[in-house]
Design a protein around this motif. Sequence first.
Motif, PDB file in Angstrom:
ATOM      1  N   GLU A 100     -61.245 -47.860  -2.284  1.00 37.91           N
ATOM      2  CA  GLU A 100     -61.610 -49.039  -1.498  1.00 37.91           C
ATOM      3  C   GLU A 100     -61.692 -50.244  -2.429  1.00 37.91           C
ATOM      4  OE1 GLU A 100     -61.855 -48.863   1.700  1.00 37.91           O
ATOM      5  OE2 GLU A 100     -62.100 -46.705   2.030  1.00 37.91           O
ATOM      6  N   CYS A 101     -61.604 -51.408  -1.845  1.00 37.14           N
ATOM      7  CA  CYS A 101     -61.803 -52.651  -2.598  1.00 37.14           C
ATOM      8  C   CYS A 101     -62.117 -53.752  -1.597  1.00 37.14           C
ATOM      9  CB  CYS A 101     -60.549 -52.996  -3.395  1.00 37.14           C
ATOM     10  SG  CYS A 101     -60.676 -54.531  -4.340  1.00 37.14           S
ATOM     11  N   LYS A 102     -63.162 -54.508  -1.857  1.00 38.31           N
ATOM     12  CA  LYS A 102     -63.557 -55.566  -0.932  1.00 38.31           C
ATOM     13  C   LYS A 102     -62.572 -56.730  -0.939  1.00 38.31           C
ATOM     14  CE  LYS A 102     -68.553 -54.660  -1.060  1.00 38.31           C
ATOM     15  NZ  LYS A 102     -69.885 -55.223  -1.414  1.00 38.31           N
ATOM     16  N   ASP A 103     -61.923 -56.959  -2.074  1.00 37.70           N
ATOM     17  CA  ASP A 103     -61.001 -58.094  -2.192  1.00 37.70           C
ATOM     18  C   ASP A 103     -59.678 -57.604  -2.780  1.00 37.70           C
ATOM     19  OD1 ASP A 103     -59.686 -60.494  -2.516  1.00 37.70           O
ATOM     20  OD2 ASP A 103     -61.384 -61.540  -3.422  1.00 37.70           O
ATOM     21  N   ILE A 104     -58.841 -57.031  -1.936  1.00 38.23           N
ATOM     22  CA  ILE A 104     -57.568 -56.477  -2.385  1.00 38.23           C
ATOM     23  C   ILE A 104     -56.657 -57.562  -2.942  1.00 38.23           C
ATOM     24  CG2 ILE A 104     -55.457 -55.318  -1.606  1.00 38.23           C
ATOM     25  CD1 ILE A 104     -57.171 -53.761   0.377  1.00 38.23           C
ATOM     26  N   ALA A 105     -56.671 -58.740  -2.329  1.00 34.33           N
ATOM     27  CA  ALA A 105     -55.803 -59.819  -2.798  1.00 34.33           C
ATOM     28  C   ALA A 105     -56.114 -60.182  -4.250  1.00 34.33           C
ATOM     29  CB  ALA A 105     -55.956 -61.041  -1.900  1.00 34.33           C
ATOM     30  N   GLU A 106     -57.392 -60.291  -4.583  1.00 33.14           N
ATOM     31  CA  GLU A 106     -57.761 -60.646  -5.951  1.00 33.14           C
ATOM     32  C   GLU A 106     -57.483 -59.489  -6.904  1.00 33.14           C
ATOM     33  OE1 GLU A 106     -58.963 -62.909  -9.154  1.00 33.14           O
ATOM     34  OE2 GLU A 106     -58.319 -63.450  -7.129  1.00 33.14           O
ATOM     35  N   LEU A 107     -57.663 -58.261  -6.451  1.00 31.75           N
ATOM     36  CA  LEU A 107     -57.325 -57.100  -7.273  1.00 31.75           C
ATOM     37  C   LEU A 107     -55.852 -57.135  -7.657  1.00 31.75           C
ATOM     38  CD1 LEU A 107     -57.840 -54.188  -8.410  1.00 31.75           C
ATOM     39  CD2 LEU A 107     -57.206 -53.358  -6.124  1.00 31.75           C
ATOM     40  N   ILE A 108     -54.962 -57.319  -6.680  1.00 33.12           N
ATOM     41  CA  ILE A 108     -53.529 -57.346  -6.952  1.00 33.12           C
ATOM     42  C   ILE A 108     -53.176 -58.558  -7.805  1.00 33.12           C
ATOM     43  CG2 ILE A 108     -51.238 -57.471  -5.907  1.00 33.12           C
ATOM     44  CD1 ILE A 108     -52.667 -54.783  -5.551  1.00 33.12           C
ATOM     45  N   ASN A 109     -53.808 -59.678  -7.551  1.00 32.93           N
ATOM     46  CA  ASN A 109     -53.592 -60.864  -8.373  1.00 32.93           C
ATOM     47  C   ASN A 109     -53.850 -60.562  -9.840  1.00 32.93           C
ATOM     48  OD1 ASN A 109     -53.482 -63.592  -9.369  1.00 32.93           O
ATOM     49  ND2 ASN A 109     -55.696 -63.727  -9.096  1.00 32.93           N
ATOM     50  N   ARG A 110     -54.958 -59.891 -10.133  1.00 38.33           N
ATOM     51  CA  ARG A 110     -55.325 -59.592 -11.514  1.00 38.33           C
ATOM     52  C   ARG A 110     -54.387 -58.554 -12.132  1.00 38.33           C
ATOM     53  NH1 ARG A 110     -60.751 -60.984 -13.122  1.00 38.33           N
ATOM     54  NH2 ARG A 110     -61.579 -62.462 -11.601  1.00 38.33           N
ATOM     55  N   ILE A 111     -53.998 -57.553 -11.351  1.00 35.75           N
ATOM     56  CA  ILE A 111     -53.077 -56.536 -11.853  1.00 35.75           C
ATOM     57  C   ILE A 111     -51.731 -57.164 -12.233  1.00 35.75           C
ATOM     58  CG2 ILE A 111     -51.688 -54.547 -11.161  1.00 35.75           C
ATOM     59  CD1 ILE A 111     -54.107 -53.540  -9.589  1.00 35.75           C
ATOM     60  N   LEU A 112     -51.213 -58.022 -11.350  1.00 36.38           N
ATOM     61  CA  LEU A 112     -49.912 -58.619 -11.595  1.00 36.38           C
ATOM     62  C   LEU A 112     -49.983 -59.705 -12.670  1.00 36.38           C
ATOM     63  CD1 LEU A 112     -48.561 -58.930  -7.936  1.00 36.38           C
ATOM     64  CD2 LEU A 112     -47.915 -57.239  -9.659  1.00 36.38           C
ATOM     65  N   ALA A 113     -51.015 -60.530 -12.618  1.00 40.75           N
ATOM     66  CA  ALA A 113     -51.118 -61.642 -13.561  1.00 40.75           C
ATOM     67  C   ALA A 113     -51.258 -61.162 -15.002  1.00 40.75           C
ATOM     68  CB  ALA A 113     -52.299 -62.538 -13.188  1.00 40.75           C
ATOM     69  N   PHE A 114     -51.973 -60.056 -15.201  1.00 35.27           N
ATOM     70  CA  PHE A 114     -52.177 -59.547 -16.553  1.00 35.27           C
ATOM     71  C   PHE A 114     -51.026 -58.653 -17.010  1.00 35.27           C
ATOM     72  CE2 PHE A 114     -54.342 -57.234 -20.001  1.00 35.27           C
ATOM     73  CZ  PHE A 114     -54.919 -58.319 -20.656  1.00 35.27           C
ATOM     74  N   GLU A 115     -50.082 -58.345 -16.112  1.00 31.55           N
ATOM     75  CA  GLU A 115     -48.939 -57.489 -16.430  1.00 31.55           C
ATOM     76  C   GLU A 115     -49.407 -56.203 -17.102  1.00 31.55           C
ATOM     77  OE1 GLU A 115     -46.776 -60.525 -18.723  1.00 31.55           O
ATOM     78  OE2 GLU A 115     -45.252 -60.406 -17.157  1.00 31.55           O
ATOM     79  N   LEU A 116     -50.216 -55.460 -16.357  1.00 30.76           N
ATOM     80  CA  LEU A 116     -50.886 -54.305 -16.944  1.00 30.76           C
ATOM     81  C   LEU A 116     -49.930 -53.268 -17.515  1.00 30.76           C
ATOM     82  CD1 LEU A 116     -53.800 -53.741 -14.421  1.00 30.76           C
ATOM     83  CD2 LEU A 116     -53.898 -54.740 -16.693  1.00 30.76           C
ATOM     84  N   ASP A 117     -48.761 -53.121 -16.885  1.00 31.33           N
ATOM     85  CA  ASP A 117     -47.840 -52.096 -17.374  1.00 31.33           C
ATOM     86  C   ASP A 117     -47.358 -52.382 -18.794  1.00 31.33           C
ATOM     87  OD1 ASP A 117     -46.444 -54.296 -16.094  1.00 31.33           O
ATOM     88  OD2 ASP A 117     -44.609 -53.175 -16.548  1.00 31.33           O
ATOM     89  N   CYS A 136     -50.898 -65.041  -7.862  1.00 27.94           N
ATOM     90  CA  CYS A 136     -50.637 -65.003  -9.305  1.00 27.94           C
ATOM     91  C   CYS A 136     -49.273 -65.593  -9.652  1.00 27.94           C
ATOM     92  CB  CYS A 136     -50.746 -63.581  -9.829  1.00 27.94           C
ATOM     93  SG  CYS A 136     -49.298 -62.569  -9.507  1.00 27.94           S
ATOM     94  N   ARG A 137     -48.570 -66.133  -8.674  1.00 25.63           N
ATOM     95  CA  ARG A 137     -47.275 -66.783  -8.863  1.00 25.63           C
ATOM     96  C   ARG A 137     -46.170 -65.786  -9.206  1.00 25.63           C
ATOM     97  NH1 ARG A 137     -46.575 -71.829  -7.289  1.00 25.63           N
ATOM     98  NH2 ARG A 137     -45.626 -72.598  -9.197  1.00 25.63           N
ATOM     99  N   GLU A 138     -46.382 -64.527  -8.849  1.00 23.79           N
ATOM    100  CA  GLU A 138     -45.324 -63.537  -8.984  1.00 23.79           C
ATOM    101  C   GLU A 138     -44.177 -63.850  -8.014  1.00 23.79           C
ATOM    102  OE1 GLU A 138     -44.027 -59.582 -10.506  1.00 23.79           O
ATOM    103  OE2 GLU A 138     -45.583 -60.981 -11.139  1.00 23.79           O
ATOM    104  N   LEU A 139     -44.521 -64.456  -6.879  1.00 19.37           N
ATOM    105  CA  LEU A 139     -43.556 -64.840  -5.858  1.00 19.37           C
ATOM    106  C   LEU A 139     -43.703 -66.316  -5.534  1.00 19.37           C
ATOM    107  CD1 LEU A 139     -43.926 -61.810  -3.398  1.00 19.37           C
ATOM    108  CD2 LEU A 139     -42.085 -62.172  -5.061  1.00 19.37           C
ATOM    109  N   SER A 140     -42.616 -66.910  -5.062  1.00 24.52           N
ATOM    110  CA  SER A 140     -42.594 -68.303  -4.643  1.00 24.52           C
ATOM    111  C   SER A 140     -42.100 -68.401  -3.209  1.00 24.52           C
ATOM    112  CB  SER A 140     -41.677 -69.133  -5.561  1.00 24.52           C
ATOM    113  OG  SER A 140     -42.130 -69.127  -6.898  1.00 24.52           O
ATOM    114  N   VAL A 141     -42.196 -69.593  -2.637  1.00 21.11           N
ATOM    115  CA  VAL A 141     -41.551 -69.898  -1.353  1.00 21.11           C
ATOM    116  C   VAL A 141     -40.771 -71.184  -1.553  1.00 21.11           C
ATOM    117  CG1 VAL A 141     -41.839 -70.478   1.078  1.00 21.11           C
ATOM    118  CG2 VAL A 141     -43.333 -68.778   0.028  1.00 21.11           C
TER     119      VAL A 141
END
Length: 382
Positions: free
Chosen positions: A57-74, A358-363
């Motif tokens: 579970e996570c209360k703020d999934i958007a911020e979780l994904i933002n942090r995962i992608l922004a920090f390039e964890l892989d 996290c700016r991984e995507l644009s429009v």
Amino acid sequence: MKGNEYAIFESMLSSADIKINGSRPWDIQVNDVAMFDRILADGSLGLGESYMEKMWECKDIAELINRILAFELDKHLDLRTKMILGAKIGKDKIKKFFNPQGTTISKHNVAFHYDIGNDLYRAMLDKRMTYTCGYWKNADNLDNAQEAKLDLICRKLGLKPGMRVLDIGCGWGSLMIYAAEKYGVVCDGLTLSEEQAKLGTQMVEEKQLPVNFILRDYRLYEPETKYDRVVSVGMLEHVGSSNYRDFFTCADKFLNQDGVFLLHSIGTFESTETNDPWIHKYIFPNGEIPSLAQLATAMEPEFNMEDLHNIGEDYDHTLCAWYRNFDKAWQQGDLNYNEKFYRMWKYYLLSCAGAFRCRELSVWQMVLTKVGTPKPASARSK
């Protein structure tokens, strides 16, 4: 799960300021440690599926994904673990043998997402049923943001009364209806979704507007006359890189010599021919996000790019607004879907919000004209 694998995840997440069973909204609450094995085996597909199956579970999934992608964890993992987390199954090789966005497959792809029920989209979207990124520059709610986006497009197109407009991938017709009401134009819209065409036609008939829905693939459409303006909003993501050239060739064929073509699409900073595995399986089969390099090559030699506008950060706000509407309708019992669907749709909306945050995507909104024609006044510097 082995202790060293748990330690890898704990270290990896902490580097992005995410704690396992922490107290902050973006921290992951683990219900079943088997989730880590799922992620190791299946990457992003395992992350999404393990959420659907209530493993975390996570209360703020958007911020979780933002942090995962922004920090390039892989990139912070050793080579062996990277191979486990990011292993590919040869999608690019498979694609050489068939077109995953061919005319027959495209109709199935569209129905998979857009024909699941108008009740869902009525509950989630704005009053005009606009299923693309809003424009929040001067807006404080979803309805205003979507009207601002529709008007921005109309102004960029330089619409005038009596013009004929073609909307490629018109959805429920929000742009066509707005343009007909506010700018006095005549609109035709191409769609492959029977449910969208059915509801859109009802809305048009109620308003008695010169708007026509056409259930046809853009590659099979043969208009009797050319159009003054062509527009496509949020449809290119379904076209696929192997079809970008055909897409622009068709747009050129549909457009008068002095016409204007506006393309609104999600975009990415890296050219690929694949889709996120979880999104592909559960949300948009065979979808692809284009890069500027891919689009620039595909539009040669027909089009000049007169204007390029990135409103990608606004999609974070739009997706979160859609989630709030969806969640409210779900909590009130207005939607006839099971809990697994609820978790799937929640993860879809909020994980995508994180990707835009996290700016991984644009429009991108691109204003295009045929080579050799004067620059339209609507595309000049504002």
